[in-house]
Structure formats: C-alpha cells, structure tokens
Design a protein around this motif. Sequence first.
Motif, mmCIF file in Angstrom:
data_model
loop_
_atom_site.group_PDB
_atom_site.id
_atom_site.type_symbol
_atom_site.label_atom_id
_atom_site.label_comp_id
_atom_site.label_asym_id
_atom_site.label_seq_id
_atom_site.Cartn_x
_atom_site.Cartn_y
_atom_site.Cartn_z
ATOM 1 N N GLN A 180 0.829 -1.204 0.000
ATOM 2 C CA GLN A 180 0.000 0.000 0.000
ATOM 3 C C GLN A 180 0.866 1.257 0.000
ATOM 4 N N VAL B 269 0.637 -1.853 8.001
ATOM 5 C CA VAL B 269 -0.506 -2.237 7.171
ATOM 6 C C VAL B 269 -0.256 -3.656 6.663
ATOM 7 N N VAL C 239 -4.831 -6.350 8.576
ATOM 8 C CA VAL C 239 -5.417 -5.001 8.535
ATOM 9 C C VAL C 239 -6.290 -4.856 7.292
ATOM 10 N N GLU C 240 -5.774 -5.264 6.146
ATOM 11 C CA GLU C 240 -6.523 -5.113 4.896
ATOM 12 C C GLU C 240 -7.774 -5.982 4.883
ATOM 13 N N LEU D 214 -9.318 0.185 1.769
ATOM 14 C CA LEU D 214 -8.105 0.996 1.720
ATOM 15 C C LEU D 214 -8.021 1.812 0.442
#
Length: 244
Positions: free
Chosen positions: A75, A131, A135-136, A143
């Motif tokens: 990311q 991240v 988390v995603e 996101l």
Amino acid sequence: MSQYLFGLNAVFEALGQGRKVVALYVEAQRNPRLEEIVAQATERHVAVKQCERRQLDKMVGDVRHQGVVAQVKAQDFVSLAQLLAQSSQSERFFLILDGITDPHNFGALIRSAAAAGCQGVIFAKDRSCPVTGIVEKTAAGTLGYVQLCQVTNLGRAIEELKKAGVWVYGLAGEEGQSLFEAPLSAPIALVAGSEGRGIRPLIRKLCDGLIAIPMPGRVESLNVSVATGIALFEVVRNHLKIKK
C-alpha cells in the motif's frame, strides 16, 4: 515491495480498484464468489495459480484466508502536504491514530473512516501497527477509498493541521465535552488513542478539545474502533446539518 492480501472481500475489492496484483493463489475447491474473483483476475491478465489449502496456510499463517491469497504491491502512503493539497479547506475530515497496534482495530478504524468520508487516516511510523494482510482483510477492501498518511512525528503533524485551519479533537472516554454538544464539523480531525492508555499526554495537550461519548448504561468503556465509529458519524451528522 509486495505483500500478501487474503480474504474474499479484500481481494475482490483490490482487483476492482485496480490495485497492482502480481499473482492470485486459489484453492481447487471453489465457491461462486471465488469463481468471480478468478474471472476478474483473468480479465486483468493476473496469473492465477491453483494451490492446496495447506499451501495457502503456509503463505499467510493461521488466518482465515477463505481459499484465496493475492500477492499485491504494498500500500502506498501520502505525505501530510499531499493530503492537505488534495482536499478543500472547508471539507477536510481526517482521522488521527495515536498508538493503535492491534491490526483488527486498525483495519476496523480504516473501514469506519472510509465509510464516514474521511479524506485520510494519519498515523505515526513508530508505535503503530503496520498495514498487514490482517489489517486489509479487516478493512474489507476499503483501503482504496481513503488515503493513508504515515508521519514521523504525530505531534508535529497535528500542529501542521491546526496551521491549515483544521480543528483537532481527541476522543477521551473519561473526560471532555459531550460528543453530542461539541461543535464537530469540517474542517476537523479526530484523534483516537490506543486501547490501553488512550491518547498520550503530549497529543492531548495539542488537541483543541477533548470529547467523550455519554454512556448512561452500566458499560464504562467501548472498543476504540466502536467509539471512533460513533464519533466519526457524529461529525458527518453535524456537517450535513450545517450544509443544509
């Protein structure tokens, strides 16, 4: 640099948002949702590799990957200057995270921020969760709808926001003005602290005010992602009311 993203919703949204997907790994036994993801990947000319479940487990560890793992480009983050440049002064709405280290909370907070229309989530490089795939997955593919801004010094970032005309309010469960009485509308940034200690004293001092959620019931506190979600949508309610 790449990382592994897993889970049906997270992978589906990543493909739909045009995220750079290097390869897609799927188990042989597929459901309709997984077939849809494979078709989407094939249309985007992403290499699809069939694997056994134990191979997927080895790739991402003891997590619920739902039979699909995507190797994606890590990311990207934006700078605070870019975040401010990309938003009009009167509409600025940010979420600042001070010491959130649990990946499930981090993902849930990103999802709430995206749902509330925040332009960015700001967090420190140190004392913060990276991240990760968890988390995603918890963010459920959101996101792509909110900018992530990683800063070296959170206090300095807050000072820059205030110079840019953004009001900064900290969520403090044990003190502060009632959430429902505070003048919460854009340009604004809400600060959420860690589960254990909340917002650090230095960050508290930099806030323009502290706010608390009234809780007349027997529960004395809420999970940080739940409390922050309530506060974010109170900002939305106030801002929409002012715009009418």
